[in-house]
Write an enzyme that holds these catalytic residues in place. Structure first.
Site, short mmCIF file in Angstrom:
data_model
loop_
_atom_site.label_atom_id
_atom_site.label_comp_id
_atom_site.label_asym_id
_atom_site.label_seq_id
_atom_site.Cartn_x
_atom_site.Cartn_y
_atom_site.Cartn_z
N SER A 18 0.87 -1.18 0.00
CA SER A 18 0.00 0.00 0.00
C SER A 18 0.90 1.23 0.00
O SER A 18 1.48 1.59 1.02
CB SER A 18 -0.90 0.01 1.24
OG SER A 18 -1.87 -1.00 1.14
N LYS A 38 -7.40 2.13 -2.66
CA LYS A 38 -7.05 1.83 -1.27
C LYS A 38 -7.03 3.10 -0.43
O LYS A 38 -7.57 3.13 0.69
CB LYS A 38 -5.68 1.13 -1.22
CG LYS A 38 -5.10 0.89 0.17
CD LYS A 38 -5.73 -0.28 0.89
CE LYS A 38 -5.27 -0.41 2.33
NZ LYS A 38 -4.03 -1.17 2.51
N LYS A 55 -0.24 5.65 8.51
CA LYS A 55 0.62 5.53 7.31
C LYS A 55 -0.21 5.73 6.04
O LYS A 55 0.20 6.43 5.10
CB LYS A 55 1.28 4.15 7.29
CG LYS A 55 2.26 3.94 6.14
CD LYS A 55 2.42 2.46 5.78
CE LYS A 55 1.95 2.20 4.37
NZ LYS A 55 2.07 0.81 3.93
#
Lengths: 294, 294
Positions: free
Chosen positions: B94, B169, B237
């Protein structure tokens, strides 16, 4: 039942009509032309809220703002002057939960019961009798109000003591606004990154991002279909209530504060009468302004 | 199929094991003790990402950060040196959608196909093979990767061109974070106003406030049950990626920025390894600090 109804606006008129049609004896105040049809249908016109309260056993208030509730209850010829021990006051307006507890204390001081019961579902729900009703008050008072609520709504909950209905409404509006803003920002970033927002929305539906807002308002954003629905102007009012309650309770709500400001900006941009999904347009429009694009 | 797997962390190990168990020939790099079981189970240990790419037809990368992907692809003995025309690189990390498009351009310059395919579902989903996979790339490359995706995931979508998987995402993580914060603020206000947050949540479930987050994370907040789940540290993150993408694309995301900062504050408060529903505790804790309560 002898029911008083104070506040015959876009919501109040269809609600009062349903109560009349259900066989209640209806007393209304300050009849203006849009509500004359209620008198034609059998309602009794009173001169002021005091007279409504004198004539009715249960008095419903449905006005726009906290200060309007204060006025019709405690202003000159206000309902408080006509209420008596055994009366029940139901405030179905969406107002401050903190002010609600003050109003209830004053009304209860005169021996009258008080239930706050704000609704969601808009004028469509008011017409159809499918409002969601979020109530606060004593269980016995709620049960007394219940036959009227059953005429007006479909999803009816007693959440807690007086004020809990207003608190629940505010909580609902915070969550809806926050979810709308998050969906809007996600779709704006997706678009800017060159992805198809419709495909992004489809791919994440069903997972932890799934919500009624992603389903309904997300689609409106993709279609840029912003006719209301629920107007930004009204949602902004609800977030003002949230912030004033938060201040009164010394609670910091950073996201809610930001959403309130975003909605104020949207109203300033002329979007106040669009559906709250148009926050997408407000956020996207501010990008163009920031980047100097035309 | 000859499959290379670079990045054998908490997610990568069970994913690699599933691919091996499904009958693929597996090539891995930099074997440390936690991944020796893969060699015992038949995987071939290579010296570095370059050798993995030389040995495999399809190379999967699953590392924590954008700079890690850059390192394993383009660093010394990186995978890019071993890839060739006809190879397929699948980045399941990711990372930044903007950097992804740069990496893909460089990899494709050498004749190798590139698909970005970040996942959600955590180590539980990795073990069970039920990950959600959000992919970006050419349709034919996606179809070539599909048999591997089927071993790893359950909800598999090709959203668009290279980068669209990462964008999806990021969009997902923005929406989940925003919904969590909105639910947290709503429940904090409800509690401060004297209502029962559990009853408030129950009353608004089913309406426009309803979401997977209200259902799952709302309950965790009420129970104050914050064991992960998905850690604040990892969600932070993802929001850093969102903000760096937004900056690269000159997009303003005010709520996302605020959520990123809230998660950073939560990490500073020692909550980084709790579930992201613990943002409720961070927000509520800051109230006590602000009000001077003990």
């Amino acid at each position: 039942m002898k029911v008083g109804f104070i506040g015959l606006g876009v919501m109040g008129r269809p609600m009062a009509k349903r109560l009349l049609d259900a066989g209640n004896e209806l007393f209304i105040s300050r009849v203006k032309s849009p509500s004359e049809f209620l008198v034609d249908a059998g309602a009794t016109a009173c001169a002021n809220p005091r007279e409504v309260a004198e004539a009715a056993d249960i008095v419903i208030v449905m006005v726009p703002r906290t200060e309007d509730v204060e006025q019709v209850l405690f202003g000159a010829d206000g309902a408080a002057e006509g209420l008596r021990p055994g009366s029940l006051l139901i405030d179905m307006s969406s107002i401050s939960p903190v002010a609600t507890r003050e109003f209830a204390e004053r009304i209860r001081g005169g021996g009258t019961s008080y239930v706050d019961a704000p609704v969601s579902g808009g004028d469509v729900g008011a017409l159809a009798g499918t409002l969601s009703i979020m109530a606060g008050g004593e269980a016995e008072d709620f049960e007394r109000a219940r036959p009227l609520f059953d005429v007006l709504g479909a999803n009816i909950n007693l959440v807690g003591d007086v004020g809990a209905g207003q608190t629940t409404k505010v909580a609902n509006q915070i969550i809806v606004a926050g979810t709308i803003q998050a969906v809007a920002e996600a779709l704006i970033l997706a678009e800017a990154a060159g992805a198809d927002p419709a495909k992004v929305r489809a791919a994440i539906s069903g997972g932890f991002a799934s919500s009624k807002v992603l389903e309904v308002h997300g689609q409106r954003m993709i279609d840029e279909a912003f006719e209301p629905g629920f107007r930004i102007r009204l949602h902004h009012k609800d977030l003002e209530i949230a912030m004033s309650a938060a201040e009164a309770l010394s609670v910091e709500l950073p996201a809610t504060r930001q959403m309130e400001q975003l909605m104020a900006s949207a109203m300033h941009s002329g979007l106040g009468d669009l559906d709250h999904s148009a926050l997408f347009a407000q956020l996207r429009g501010s990008q163009a302004a920031d980047s100097g694009a035309p």
